[in-house]
Write an enzyme that holds these catalytic residues in place. Structure first.
Site, mmCIF file in Angstrom:
data_model
loop_
_atom_site.group_PDB
_atom_site.id
_atom_site.type_symbol
_atom_site.label_atom_id
_atom_site.label_comp_id
_atom_site.label_asym_id
_atom_site.label_seq_id
_atom_site.Cartn_x
_atom_site.Cartn_y
_atom_site.Cartn_z
ATOM 1 N N LYS A 251 5.836 -4.623 -4.332
ATOM 2 C CA LYS A 251 7.271 -4.382 -4.433
ATOM 3 C C LYS A 251 7.940 -4.455 -3.073
ATOM 4 O O LYS A 251 9.019 -5.001 -2.925
ATOM 5 C CB LYS A 251 7.504 -3.004 -5.065
ATOM 6 C CG LYS A 251 8.970 -2.631 -5.232
ATOM 7 C CD LYS A 251 9.620 -3.481 -6.295
ATOM 8 C CE LYS A 251 11.092 -3.213 -6.471
ATOM 9 N NZ LYS A 251 11.774 -4.368 -7.094
ATOM 10 N N CYS B 186 0.821 -1.217 0.000
ATOM 11 C CA CYS B 186 0.000 0.000 0.000
ATOM 12 C C CYS B 186 0.854 1.266 0.000
ATOM 13 O O CYS B 186 1.908 1.300 0.642
ATOM 14 C CB CYS B 186 -0.882 0.038 1.231
ATOM 15 S SG CYS B 186 -1.845 -1.438 1.482
ATOM 16 N N ARG C 143 4.749 -0.109 -6.225
ATOM 17 C CA ARG C 143 4.716 -0.935 -5.021
ATOM 18 C C ARG C 143 3.715 -2.077 -5.141
ATOM 19 O O ARG C 143 3.751 -3.013 -4.350
ATOM 20 C CB ARG C 143 4.338 -0.060 -3.813
ATOM 21 C CG ARG C 143 5.348 1.016 -3.526
ATOM 22 C CD ARG C 143 4.774 2.077 -2.640
ATOM 23 N NE ARG C 143 4.637 1.629 -1.263
ATOM 24 C CZ ARG C 143 5.510 1.904 -0.308
ATOM 25 N NH1 ARG C 143 6.574 2.609 -0.588
ATOM 26 N NH2 ARG C 143 5.324 1.486 0.913
ATOM 27 N N HIS D 274 16.342 -37.549 -7.570
ATOM 28 C CA HIS D 274 15.696 -37.836 -6.288
ATOM 29 C C HIS D 274 14.236 -37.396 -6.280
ATOM 30 O O HIS D 274 13.653 -37.205 -5.220
ATOM 31 C CB HIS D 274 16.469 -37.160 -5.153
ATOM 32 C CG HIS D 274 17.885 -37.640 -5.068
ATOM 33 N ND1 HIS D 274 18.214 -38.864 -4.545
ATOM 34 C CD2 HIS D 274 19.038 -37.093 -5.511
ATOM 35 C CE1 HIS D 274 19.528 -39.034 -4.638
ATOM 36 N NE2 HIS D 274 20.049 -37.974 -5.233
ATOM 37 N N GLU E 76 6.869 -15.473 -11.266
ATOM 38 C CA GLU E 76 6.205 -14.274 -10.764
ATOM 39 C C GLU E 76 5.678 -13.369 -11.866
ATOM 40 O O GLU E 76 4.680 -12.695 -11.668
ATOM 41 C CB GLU E 76 7.077 -13.502 -9.767
ATOM 42 C CG GLU E 76 8.279 -12.823 -10.332
ATOM 43 C CD GLU E 76 9.090 -12.077 -9.262
ATOM 44 O OE1 GLU E 76 8.508 -11.518 -8.345
ATOM 45 O OE2 GLU E 76 10.324 -12.066 -9.381
ATOM 46 N N GLU F 134 16.517 -18.674 -8.677
ATOM 47 C CA GLU F 134 16.175 -17.302 -9.064
ATOM 48 C C GLU F 134 15.488 -17.289 -10.441
ATOM 49 O O GLU F 134 14.520 -16.556 -10.657
ATOM 50 C CB GLU F 134 17.443 -16.429 -9.058
ATOM 51 C CG GLU F 134 17.338 -15.052 -9.683
ATOM 52 C CD GLU F 134 16.345 -14.107 -9.007
ATOM 53 O OE1 GLU F 134 15.713 -14.474 -8.008
ATOM 54 O OE2 GLU F 134 16.181 -12.993 -9.539
ATOM 55 N N LYS G 296 11.781 -15.798 -10.980
ATOM 56 C CA LYS G 296 11.532 -14.704 -11.914
ATOM 57 C C LYS G 296 10.447 -15.112 -12.910
ATOM 58 O O LYS G 296 9.519 -14.366 -13.178
ATOM 59 C CB LYS G 296 12.836 -14.418 -12.643
ATOM 60 C CG LYS G 296 13.210 -13.047 -12.956
ATOM 61 C CD LYS G 296 13.758 -12.132 -11.917
ATOM 62 C CE LYS G 296 13.006 -12.033 -10.638
ATOM 63 N NZ LYS G 296 13.778 -11.413 -9.584
ATOM 64 N N ASN H 262 -1.177 1.479 5.738
ATOM 65 C CA ASN H 262 -0.316 0.455 5.140
ATOM 66 C C ASN H 262 0.098 -0.463 6.285
ATOM 67 O O ASN H 262 0.625 0.019 7.284
ATOM 68 C CB ASN H 262 0.912 1.131 4.505
ATOM 69 C CG ASN H 262 1.954 0.125 4.042
ATOM 70 O OD1 ASN H 262 1.683 -1.067 3.960
ATOM 71 N ND2 ASN H 262 3.147 0.605 3.748
ATOM 72 N N GLY H 263 -0.156 -1.761 6.159
ATOM 73 C CA GLY H 263 0.240 -2.687 7.224
ATOM 74 C C GLY H 263 -0.910 -3.580 7.630
ATOM 75 O O GLY H 263 -1.894 -3.729 6.888
ATOM 76 N N TRP I 122 -3.102 -2.701 -1.431
ATOM 77 C CA TRP I 122 -2.754 -4.084 -1.768
ATOM 78 C C TRP I 122 -3.493 -4.941 -0.739
ATOM 79 O O TRP I 122 -3.191 -4.898 0.453
ATOM 80 C CB TRP I 122 -1.239 -4.278 -1.675
ATOM 81 C CG TRP I 122 -0.777 -5.620 -2.138
ATOM 82 C CD1 TRP I 122 -0.510 -5.988 -3.434
ATOM 83 C CD2 TRP I 122 -0.500 -6.769 -1.336
ATOM 84 N NE1 TRP I 122 -0.097 -7.300 -3.469
ATOM 85 C CE2 TRP I 122 -0.087 -7.803 -2.193
ATOM 86 C CE3 TRP I 122 -0.573 -7.026 0.038
ATOM 87 C CZ2 TRP I 122 0.265 -9.069 -1.735
ATOM 88 C CZ3 TRP I 122 -0.223 -8.291 0.497
ATOM 89 C CH2 TRP I 122 0.188 -9.297 -0.388
HETATM 90 C C1 F6R Z 1 11.361 -11.118 -6.692
HETATM 91 C C2 F6R Z 1 11.391 -10.057 -5.704
HETATM 92 C C3 F6R Z 1 11.125 -10.422 -4.294
HETATM 93 C C4 F6R Z 1 12.018 -9.590 -3.353
HETATM 94 C C5 F6R Z 1 11.645 -9.886 -1.891
HETATM 95 C C6 F6R Z 1 12.535 -9.148 -0.912
HETATM 96 O O1 F6R Z 1 11.662 -10.650 -7.968
HETATM 97 O O2 F6R Z 1 11.574 -8.915 -6.016
HETATM 98 O O3 F6R Z 1 11.292 -11.782 -4.075
HETATM 99 O O4 F6R Z 1 13.349 -9.919 -3.601
HETATM 100 O O5 F6R Z 1 10.313 -9.514 -1.666
HETATM 101 O O6 F6R Z 1 12.421 -7.768 -1.060
HETATM 102 P P1 F6R Z 1 13.513 -6.796 -0.489
HETATM 103 O O7 F6R Z 1 14.778 -7.058 -1.233
HETATM 104 O O8 F6R Z 1 12.979 -5.433 -0.713
HETATM 105 O O9 F6R Z 1 13.673 -7.134 0.968
#
Ligand code: F6R
Length: 603
Positions: free
Chosen positions: A598, A2, A27, A499, A483, A476, A480, A98-99, A74
């Protein structure tokens, strides 16, 4: 997550709040709203979906007023709907939040018993109702907010407006970041510098438990005990709000392509001619016996890669964990532990909680992109990754810069512990300095990746494999891809294939193999052959030598050759571009994928 904006000014604030909310879009959100005071009366407009819906609504039904609060939501409690969107209103009180309010169910029951019935499913509305109840008891807005803050539990950033009070805005912070600003007869509240940068060049970041009472002429800040406090003003960069796509279709594409430049900036800050130069006093490794690294998501995978570096170069034992697990498993931290917390935003709730858990028992170091963030401020030391604002929800350039900083720390540890001779350190430094140019070269395979991604976009499941430090790169790559393309993907250590996951392999499941031609290459290739023998379609990502030595892959992607230990910095590019172009082929919202935020400021 948010986003919050609040303005007291002498102009119409709705359009300005809307613009500030646009800067907070990155965000992640699913509905939005604005409340203002006009002719002394509180009014609001809310809409589900993108800000375009709210701005269309405002065209047909304008919201005049020179005092206002706005919000991008959000969803946590209750689905995205107009009724659940913020600002929430109860009698004379409007609030954005927010929270998460953890005791909202108990408060709601208590308020309901006193005939303060909610109309939404949200925890936020409870705050407005509680505050209204205190005002009905005869308290003024400031007293009512103070009492409300005493009763609510959880993590929050809040901004309040009050019916009949054109010159009053109250902001509060516990657990979620919030900044205020006050200058020239105007007052502002915002979730971050990006939101407020075009409006002011000085921000006051509220500290944990602080709340601020703002009018056009004054800004009074109180700590959690209600004592008036002075908080320092931070000058924000002129460019903070000037984030532009620079001709790219998406933020994510811009940020992927920015990597050579930001990596160069980052490496210049951490590497001298032939040795590492850490910021500030650096780290005294003489009594460090163990490293603990904690983070979430992509930042956690950066830690996972760095574990290989610390162990191989500095011979330091490293424990890594995702913050949401670490914080609750009460890990014992022996003397001599250096605890490193990696976070792009510096506000991730679980990572912050893990840092707080460690503070009394270990030396703490934050590796962050946002230098004013809570994690940066609360750790004993903070090293910036200097990636610049990252707007795309999927982390890309922050990941490579996190790797660069962790590489520098690992090399510095190795030098201090004399596990690496000065000439060997100098050689590693020289290799790392070439990384930005090699990354540019890796980006040149973009068209090839776009072609391959068109086929990947038809798959239902995709596997990623890697060995050694390529294992976290496989994780990773899978993260990526899932998501932003919403295709189910999993990363595995190549040796784990037999396994279990090999049961999934048939011609419909593409298997992407990250395998630089290093001493582990032959072993990974054997696993690849096992996939191909079962009809699996392998996309082999390797350097020219690796690609030359293997036949039968369904597709190949060439990455420049580099000493194996630093290869993860380069293999980030195919991990990112394959995901990006698969998402493009599927037509998903690359920069704001569904359900994602974000900065994850709630547990
Ligand atoms: C994936 C991504 C998330 C962040 C995670 C941690 O592409 O962006 O997995 O890496 O939410 O966020 P930060 O780095 O802001 O603590």
């Amino acid at each position: 997550m948010c986003g919050i904006v609040g303005i007291l000014a002498d102009y119409e604030v709705s359009p300005v709040i809307l613009e500030a909310l646009r800067r907070l879009e990155y965000r992640g959100y699913d509905s939005a709203g604005i409340a203002t005071i006009h002719d002394g009366h509180l009014d609001r407009r809310r809409a589900v979906g993108k800000l375009r819906s709210l701005s269309d609504h405002l065209v047909h039904d304008p919201l005049p007023g020179r005092s206002g609060i706005g919000h991008t939501r959000w969803a946590t409690h209750g689905k995205p709907s107009k009724i659940n969107a913020h600002p929430h209103r109860a009698g004379p009180v409007a609030v954005v939040h927010n929270g998460i309010i953890e005791n909202f169910a108990a408060l709601r029951a208590e308020l309901r018993a006193r005939n303060y019935g909610p109309e939404s499913e949200t925890d936020t509305e409870t705050i407005a109702l509680l505050c209204q109840s205190f005002m009905d008891d005869g308290l003024d807005p400031q007293e009512a907010v103070a009492r409300t803050l005493d009763r609510i539990e959880g993590a929050f950033a809040l901004a309040f407006l009050f019916d009949g009070e054109d010159d009053l805005m109250i902001a509060a912070r516990r657990g979620s970041p919030l900044a205020v600003a006050h200058a020239g007869g105007e007052a502002f509240v915002g979730s971050d510098a990006i939101a407020l940068a075009p409006l002011t060049d000085r921000l006051i970041y509220l500290e944990e438990g602080d709340w601020a009472v703002l009018t056009r002429a004054s800004c009074r800040i109180f700590d959690a005990m209600g004592t008036a406090v002075d908080r320092p003003e931070t000058r924000i960069a002129e460019t903070a709000g000037r984030v532009e796509k620079g001709g790219h279709r998406h933020w994510m594409a811009k940020e992927i392509h920015e990597q050579p430049a930001v990596l160069d900036i980052c490496l210049n800050r951490y590497l001298g001619a032939d040795a590492v130069t850490l910021p500030g006093d650096g780290i005294d490794f003489t009594d460090v016996r163990r490293v603990v690294m904690v983070a979430c998501g992509t930042a956690y995978y950066a830690c996972h890669v760095a574990k290989y570096w610390f162990e191989a170069l500095a011979r330091l034992p490293v424990e890594i964990d995702v913050a949401s697990e670490f914080r609750y498993r009460e890990p014992p931290l022996e003397e001599g532990t250096l605890a490193i917390f990696v976070s792009q935003s510096g506000e991730t709730a679980d990572t912050l909680a893990a840092l707080r858990y460690c503070k009394a028992q270990a030396r703490t170091l934050a590796v962050v992109n946002v230098e004013t963030s809570s994690i940066a401020r609360e750790a004993d030391a903070a090293f910036p990754i200097l990636a610049g604002a990252e707007i795309g929800v999927a982390s890309t350039k922050a990941f490579t810069c996190q790797l660069a900083v962790l590489a520098a720390i690992a090399l510095s540890a190795a030098a201090a512990r004399r596990t690496l001779a000065p000439d060997a350190t100098a050689e590693h430094v020289a290799t790392l300095r070439k990384m930005p140019a090699l990354l540019s070269q890796a980006l040149q395979s973009e068209d090839r990746m776009e072609d391959i991604a068109r086929t990947l976009s038809e798959a239902r499941d995709i596997l990623f494999l890697g060995r050694g430090a390529m294992f976290p790169m496989a994780l990773e790559g899978a993260l990526k891809l899932k998501e932003i393309s919403y295709i189910h993907a999993e990363g595995y250590a190549s040796g784990e294939l037999k396994h279990g996951p090999i049961a999934l392999v048939d011609e419909s499941v593409p298997v992407i193999v990250f395998a630089p031609s290093d001493p582990l290459f032959g072993k990974t290739v054997s696993n690849m052959q096992e996939v191909m023998a079962r009809g699996g379609r392998v996309v082999l990502v390797s350097d020219a030598k690796g690609l030359r030595s293997v036949d039968g892959a369904w597709a190949e992607i060439e990455v420049p050759a580099v000493p194996a230990i630093w290869a993860p910095l380069l293999y980030a590019v195919p991990a990112q571009l394959l995901a990006y172009y698969t998402a493009i082929a599927k037509g998903t919202d690359v920069d704001q994928p569904r359900n994602l935020a974000k900065s994850v400021t709630v547990e």
